[in-house]
Enzyme design. Structure first.
Site, short mmCIF file in Angstrom:
data_model
loop_
_atom_site.label_atom_id
_atom_site.label_comp_id
_atom_site.label_asym_id
_atom_site.label_seq_id
_atom_site.Cartn_x
_atom_site.Cartn_y
_atom_site.Cartn_z
N GLY A 347 -4.03 -73.64 22.34
CA GLY A 347 -4.44 -72.30 22.96
C GLY A 347 -4.52 -71.26 22.06
N THR A 348 -5.72 -70.91 21.93
CA THR A 348 -6.44 -69.90 21.06
C THR A 348 -7.55 -68.91 21.69
OG1 THR A 348 -5.96 -71.55 19.51
CG2 THR A 348 -7.10 -70.00 18.84
#
Length: 529
Positions: A347-348
């Site tokens: 997740g970014t």
């Protein structure tokens, strides 16, 4: 270079541009430009606001990387943290683990994002530090409405993290759920602890996080609940300004941060493809070649990349024309399997910014897998990353877990130049989709001559392992069938699956104006002045 021929028009502006995955963060960045700030001020305002409004992908306890064009030169910044001094291979093996854990204290490395905000601001910022953090503090105090994509992933996270029970996880459940329930689309969420922490970071220019009250809270909680991170680990953190690395593609230079990140994978693939004329090939042939080049690049990266201090292979050797030619010669008309591991997911958030004076910023930050380790320090809102899960347990691998070491990193910002002049920042977030997204954006931009929005809107592919590839819905059935005949094991997935990442692009036009795109797979947009 650009045709402006997509289904949705790109954003165009004369005096500045910002783009990211959340409208409230976009507005925060634009407000800094309107107040006389520059692109780095806008970047920090967006980055800190994203820790509030998109906590499913990043947080105060994550890492960050940046590429900054200051008007004359491109600068790189590695804001990844190191492992605690007490973390070792022997400590992991003591628990009988065969792989690095996915969650919990053993995955926590020192967060580098607060130092990145400070360091980039000190070198490039124009407005005061408390000014650029004020939109994020306001969003956390007054509350924000949850957008559709964030609501979807928040609900997924609530299910996934529900199995993590114990004192170390109580803070996550208390902070990010309402009796176990994730917020709904449009629901107003307030994060008062987050606001207080951002306020202290603003007041101390991140000093409290590494050598003050916040550092003590993190270390005390770790000591009380089985964590390894200490005040000494936090005090020892330093982000590094680094020289970016590049590859030539279609008379342009594509820039990435050097390892411990995986940006070199995009460069390795582009070096291979630069010797092939994709413009003259049909979609089947060009896609096949791009996939094979990407697989060869990943085989190298997953074998070689680690903390720069422990890498055994020289970057210059990997990026040499001779090596690219030898790799190119290995490609046939059939899908091939090369030795490498399985691609990871993460997740970014990614953002980019440009101002009227020609400063451009490519920036990315992450807690790694969703909310990260699942550990939130009580009373702070600090969700600690699980970046340590990127270490290897193979004692012969350069990326083997060790004390005070930076792990292999997936997050990568990109930048494009031509003839030593900036074209602009770009990025595609999402685990090992990121270098694959970078390669596909360059093909769309430089081979297909698409504008930023059209480049981002095109359907994507995502190699996972062996000959297994996931294709986004939107590719023609004849293309899929032809690639399957070549040995590619293709499955189809919708855009909403999260498999294909979410990107942003800003290009500078010859007259100094900007054209930008924002990924339709997220809730954000590009806006300019």
């Amino acid at each position: 270079m650009t045709s402006f021929a997509g289904n949705r028009p790109p954003a165009i502006a004369a005096r500045g541009m910002v783009a990211t995955s959340q409208p409230q963060a976009v507005r925060a960045g634009l407000s800094m430009l309107e107040a006389g700030g520059n692109a780095v001020d806008a970047m920090i305002a967006m980055a800190t606001t994203l820790t509030v409004v998109e906590p499913t992908s990043n947080g105060i306890g994550g890492d960050a990387f940046a590429l900054v064009w200051d008007g004359t030169k491109l600068h790189g910044y590695n804001g990844s943290g190191r492992s605690p001094a007490m973390l070792s291979l022997e400590r992991i093996q003591r628990d009988g683990s065969q792989t690095m854990p996915a969650r919990g204290w053993l995955t926590v490395t020192v967060p580098g994002a607060p130092a990145a905000w400070r360091d980039l601001h000190e070198r490039f910022g124009k407005l005061t530090f408390d000014t650029v953090l004020s939109p994020a503090i306001d969003a956390a105090e007054r509350g924000f409405a949850v957008t559709p994509t964030v609501a979807y992933w928040w609900n997924r996270a609530a299910d996934a993290y529900s199995k993590y029970i114990g004192r170390e996880y109580d803070g996550w459940h208390a902070t990010f759920t309402n009796n176990g329930r994730a917020p709904l689309i449009g629901e107003i969420v307030r994060l008062p602890d987050h606001a207080l922490t951002l306020g202290e970071i603003a007041a101390t220019k991140s000093g409290s996080f590494y050598e003050g009250g916040l550092a003590k809270q993190i270390a005390d909680f770790a000591r009380d609940t089985g964590g390894l991170i200490t005040e000494a680990d936090l005090a020892a953190h330093r982000g590094d300004f680094v020289e970016p690395i590049s590859a030539r593609y279609r008379d342009h230079d594509v820039w990435e941060i050097p390892p411990n990140g995986q940006g070199i994978a995009a460069l390795l693939a582009l070096n291979i493809l630069d010797g092939l004329d994709l413009q003259s090939l049909d979609e089947v042939e060009s896609t096949h070649l791009a996939l094979e080049a990407m697989k060869l690049a990943f085989a190298d990266v997953q074998t070689c990349v680690s903390d720069p201090a422990t890498m055994r292979t020289k970057i210059d050797d990997l990026l040499s024309a001779r090596y690219a030619a030898s790799q190119r010669a290995r490609i046939t008309d059939r899908a091939q399997i090369h030795p490498h591991g399985e691609a990871a997911r993460g997740g970014t958030v990614y953002l980019c910014a440009a101002d009227a004076d020609g400063m451009l910023v490519s920036y990315i930050q992450s807690n790694y897998a969703g909310f990260g380790s699942g550990i939130v320090v009580p009373g702070t809102g600090i969700a600690l990353q699980n970046r340590g899960s990127g270490f290897s347990l193979d004692p012969n691998h350069p990326n083997v877990v060790a004390p005070g070491k930076r792990p292999f990193h997936t997050i990568i910002p990109g930048f494009l130049t031509r003839n030593e002049k900036p074209i602009g920042p770009f990025g595609v977030m999402g685990g090992h989709m990121q270098p694959q997204g970078h390669v596909q954006m360059m093909i769309h931009t430089l081979d297909r001559l698409l504008d930023p929005q059209a480049s981002l809107d095109r359907p994507r592919w995502h190699w996972s392992k062996a000959n297994e590839v996931v294709f986004e819905e939107g590719f023609g059935p004849s293309v899929i069938d032809a690639l399957r005949e070549r040995g590619h094991e293709i499955t189809l997935a919708p855009s909403s699956s999260g498999t294909f990442g979410r990107g942003q692009i800003i290009w500078k036009l010859p007259n100094g104006a900007y054209v930008a795109g924002s990924d339709c797979r997220a809730d954000g947009l590009a806006l300019g002045l």
